[in-house]
Design a protein around this motif. Sequence first.
Motif, PDB file in Angstrom:
ATOM      1  N   ASP A   1       0.712  -1.208   0.115  1.00 53.04           N
ATOM      2  CA  ASP A   1      -0.044  -0.031  -0.031  1.00 53.04           C
ATOM      3  C   ASP A   1       0.945   1.132  -0.055  1.00 53.04           C
ATOM      4  O   ASP A   1       0.418   2.319  -0.261  1.00 53.04           O
ATOM      5  CB  ASP A   1      -0.875   0.031   1.348  1.00 53.04           C
ATOM      6  CG  ASP A   1      -2.010  -1.279   1.204  1.00 53.04           C
ATOM      7  OD1 ASP A   1      -2.421  -1.711   0.043  1.00 53.04           O
ATOM      8  OD2 ASP A   1      -2.472  -1.787   2.250  1.00 53.04           O
ATOM      9  N   VAL A   2       2.222   1.339   0.324  1.00 54.05           N
ATOM     10  CA  VAL A   2       2.922   2.288   0.471  1.00 54.05           C
ATOM     11  C   VAL A   2       3.978   2.500  -1.056  1.00 54.05           C
ATOM     12  O   VAL A   2       4.385   1.444  -1.460  1.00 54.05           O
ATOM     13  CB  VAL A   2       3.988   2.092   1.573  1.00 54.05           C
ATOM     14  CG1 VAL A   2       5.021   3.362   1.831  1.00 54.05           C
ATOM     15  CG2 VAL A   2       3.197   2.061   2.824  1.00 54.05           C
ATOM     16  N   GLY A   3       3.531   3.440  -1.359  1.00 56.94           N
ATOM     17  CA  GLY A   3       4.464   3.855  -2.815  1.00 56.94           C
ATOM     18  C   GLY A   3       6.002   3.739  -2.655  1.00 56.94           C
ATOM     19  O   GLY A   3       6.414   4.011  -1.586  1.00 56.94           O
ATOM     20  N   PRO A   4       6.776   3.561  -3.743  1.00 59.12           N
ATOM     21  CA  PRO A   4       8.265   3.469  -3.601  1.00 59.12           C
ATOM     22  C   PRO A   4       8.627   5.098  -3.184  1.00 59.12           C
ATOM     23  O   PRO A   4       9.783   4.813  -2.548  1.00 59.12           O
ATOM     24  CB  PRO A   4       8.708   3.094  -4.972  1.00 59.12           C
ATOM     25  CG  PRO A   4       7.611   3.364  -5.928  1.00 59.12           C
ATOM     26  CD  PRO A   4       6.284   3.257  -4.971  1.00 59.12           C
ATOM     27  N   GLY A   5       8.106   6.094  -3.757  1.00 62.78           N
ATOM     28  CA  GLY A   5       8.555   7.429  -3.303  1.00 62.78           C
ATOM     29  C   GLY A   5       8.621   7.589  -1.769  1.00 62.78           C
ATOM     30  O   GLY A   5       9.413   8.114  -0.994  1.00 62.78           O
ATOM     31  N   THR A   6       7.589   7.352  -1.292  1.00 61.60           N
ATOM     32  CA  THR A   6       7.433   7.432   0.211  1.00 61.60           C
ATOM     33  C   THR A   6       8.297   6.549   1.072  1.00 61.60           C
ATOM     34  O   THR A   6       9.100   7.161   1.846  1.00 61.60           O
ATOM     35  CB  THR A   6       5.947   6.849   0.839  1.00 61.60           C
ATOM     36  OG1 THR A   6       4.844   7.676  -0.070  1.00 61.60           O
ATOM     37  CG2 THR A   6       5.883   7.289   2.151  1.00 61.60           C
ATOM     38  N   PHE A   7       8.554   5.402   0.441  1.00 64.15           N
ATOM     39  CA  PHE A   7       9.521   4.617   1.169  1.00 64.15           C
ATOM     40  C   PHE A   7      11.014   5.119   1.093  1.00 64.15           C
ATOM     41  O   PHE A   7      11.680   5.153   1.910  1.00 64.15           O
ATOM     42  CB  PHE A   7       9.484   3.183   0.728  1.00 64.15           C
ATOM     43  CG  PHE A   7      10.534   2.044   1.529  1.00 64.15           C
ATOM     44  CD1 PHE A   7      10.444   1.981   2.729  1.00 64.15           C
ATOM     45  CD2 PHE A   7      11.144   1.132   0.657  1.00 64.15           C
ATOM     46  CE1 PHE A   7      11.392   1.030   3.462  1.00 64.15           C
ATOM     47  CE2 PHE A   7      11.935   0.208   1.183  1.00 64.15           C
ATOM     48  CZ  PHE A   7      12.155   0.086   2.625  1.00 64.15           C
ATOM     49  N   LEU A   8      11.252   5.670  -0.163  1.00 61.57           N
ATOM     50  CA  LEU A   8      12.530   6.302  -0.666  1.00 61.57           C
ATOM     51  C   LEU A   8      12.770   7.541   0.556  1.00 61.57           C
ATOM     52  O   LEU A   8      13.987   7.548   0.988  1.00 61.57           O
ATOM     53  CB  LEU A   8      12.594   6.599  -2.048  1.00 61.57           C
ATOM     54  CG  LEU A   8      13.899   7.455  -2.394  1.00 61.57           C
ATOM     55  CD1 LEU A   8      15.027   6.459  -2.177  1.00 61.57           C
ATOM     56  CD2 LEU A   8      13.778   7.724  -3.720  1.00 61.57           C
ATOM     57  N   LEU A   9      11.809   8.129   0.519  1.00 61.58           N
ATOM     58  CA  LEU A   9      11.645   9.394   1.475  1.00 61.58           C
ATOM     59  C   LEU A   9      11.912   9.103   2.966  1.00 61.58           C
ATOM     60  O   LEU A   9      13.197   9.582   3.740  1.00 61.58           O
ATOM     61  CB  LEU A   9      10.754  10.280   1.428  1.00 61.58           C
ATOM     62  CG  LEU A   9      10.286  11.146   0.174  1.00 61.58           C
ATOM     63  CD1 LEU A   9       9.122  12.001   0.244  1.00 61.58           C
ATOM     64  CD2 LEU A   9      11.491  12.346   0.340  1.00 61.58           C
TER      65      LEU A   9
END
Length: 857
Positions: A170-178
């Motif tokens: 449910d969590v996008g890669p951009g959020t995880f990257l941030l």
Amino acid sequence: MGEMGIVSTSSGGLGAKNNETIGMIVCYSPKMITTSGIWVGSMPWDYSLPVFLLQITLIIITTRFLVFILKPLRQPKVISEILGGVLLGPSVMGRIPKFADIVFPLRSVLILETMANIGLLYFLFLVGIEMDLYVIKRIGKKALTIAIIGMIPPFLIGISLSFFLQTSEDVGPGTFLLFLGVTLSVTAFPVLARILAELKLLNTELGKLALSAAIINDLCAWILISLAVSLAKTGATRFASLLVVVSAVVFVMCCIFVIRPAIAWIIRRTPESSNYNEFYICLIVSGVMICGLITDTLGTHPIFGAFVFGLVIPNGPLGATIIDKLQDFVSVFLLPLFFAISGLRTNIWAIHGSSTLGLLILAIFLSCTGKAVATIIVSVVNHMPMQESVALGLLMNTKGPIEIIILSAGRDQKVLDDQSFAILVIVAVIMTSIITPVITAIYKPARPFIPYKRRTVQWPKRDAELRILACVHTPRNVPTIINLIDASHPTKKSPICVFALHLVELTGRSSAMLIVHNSHKSGGHPALNRTQAQSDHIISAFENYEQHSGGVSVQPLTAISRYSTMHEDICNLAEDKRASLILLPFHKQQTLDGSMEATNPAFRGINQNVLATAPCSVGILVDRGLDGSTRVAATETTHHVAVLFFGGPDDREALAYGWRMAEHPGVCLTVLRFLPGEDAADPVVEPSSDTRDLRILTVITDNEREKKLDDEYINEFRIKNTNDESISYSEKIVNNGEETAAVVRSLDNTHDLYIVGRGQGMISPLTAGLTDWSECPELGAIGDLLASDMSETKSVLVVQQYVGGGEEDNEMETQSSPIRQAHCNINSTNRWPSRGPGTVQLQVMNMQRGMGAGYFG
């Protein structure tokens, strides 16, 4: 009512494609808060309040025990708090079923985490208050470049790690990257400030640069983490995430343009001479929770609201009042709960497999080297020395509460699973734990030697300014020091500049500091505690003396430091202020029955360390009431001063100070010179490995030269004061220490101040045997005899002369007097080879004074 429901766990990690979730519902009666007592069959662990109290007790005891264990390793307190949670959590004690079920049952987690987050809110609020936004305006391009470029490599490392650390679908890669990028790039500003203070780097160029870069780094990190939290909201559309960001910006604007002016209005309404109204303090403290509630409602993390609210409170008395009221309770009681919760959430057994272990090692290596290398490169480009560049690179890797907060927020938002969370917590602990020991090992800052000529009382011109660093422990030390300074004849032609330094032991807080007080503005606000009340009293006394005395200028200061390193602050300040004399209070005080009683054994250690490392002359004042109730009047004799002269540089310094005092119309001076008789035995020196031997052998070799200097200085003193009826000179012939002691004890009772040289390193038959029974060797043989045997009305000033050790001695101000020429020749023949700036002075004094070996380690 008992617990019921289904167990809920979440599994995931390296290579996991699906997260298996089993729900859990925990029910218990809302009336089961407090127990009825074990005598009626109630078990405490079945009720929420006893369990909560047990949890808090275990957490605090465990963390404080770890703080004690890790203190010799110079570890920050946050490391002990996280490790305490790990020990109590599923990694160690939590694997014992009975322990987990009784101490940390699932039904208690909600209460514990709620209290922990309240502590987190107030911690970030205090961090915001302590962070000075005006510093950002003064930050140069170097700090800005280091902060911005230093954040780039961690984001690149975060990209590489994101391919291996799996998270929720449910969590996008951009959020995880941030989250990963911010976690690896953030610099813990509070921890960095305390490390710099502990390493005595806070006021250096390196320390200022590191703090400036850390402020920029932290602000950028908070902006990015707020964005990441808003994007991480489960089920949120892009439009909803945009609204979260916009509402966060609006909240910041409201804090700046609405709340900050309201705080300024409160400050203006409060008179300078009164406390802040309790209603205002309560309103601000409640505002922390209100701001946290607003930002949580808007979709941003509650800590963001508390942090911004702290930022808009201006630095000054209001901020100091709030910090004084909240800091101890938050840092000692509430904040450890949060870090313990983080440790309880960390399950090192979730990290399994050799590939995972290899990833952990890779993450630690990349996290430690990426930002450090980038910072080192930028620093070298900005023409910083390589040693300072490496130290700055390590300092910018300081982690701590901020990183744990970010990781916990990521776990709450389900951006990180158990395995990713455990890996990154371990990375944070390891990175933070290695900073201070590594910096201590590789970076040895050389304090630049400050050349100045007037390091003694004897050598400046007679009409030159005398600069005195007067150290004070308690207000009781003040009257005698002020009367001594006033009796030293300050005039407009020969003024005295006094740096009044209040010495305060560092307790509770982690950062040592030197506070420079604004003259005549110390009474603007009432004292917040006993220490500040003492400082205000001391400052007020010195400033009142300055206002009513001509020729005296006073600069009040307060040094807050550990007793073990306080001598460094004293000596550094003396060198910075170009002092000629350091005045220290004796570690014993007079009691009502006239005897001397030790006040604090640490005071004696401070005096001994200052004597070993001082960059100028030192005087230890044994206070027995030097007319503490009245100031010296210019029209009548109120002080009878006696100088006991045995020979050597320390005695010449004592005579020089007594000579200056004799110029005061209210002072009568008696100089008594002790000379060896025909039956005096020659001194015998036994070889020893002690560093004092170099000084002793030098004195014996140059005995004739020292005697010549003594004779010339005495002759000069007698010739220039032949017609002065207030000065008397006499000589006593003695053969041994026993006769010397008898003469000293037989002195009349008219004198209220004795000035003697410490005589360190001097071997004389006149004092032979006296040192064998010395109770306080730092006073010298005669000083100890006077302090222990004289009646209760006699104060004693023991003086040690600075004898050189810097290249500026070649430029020492000399007059036509052959005494000064001879002393300069002695200094020039006893020169050691230079080993770089800041090293010659300490090494030479270490060997000459013979007490440095035990303190330089």
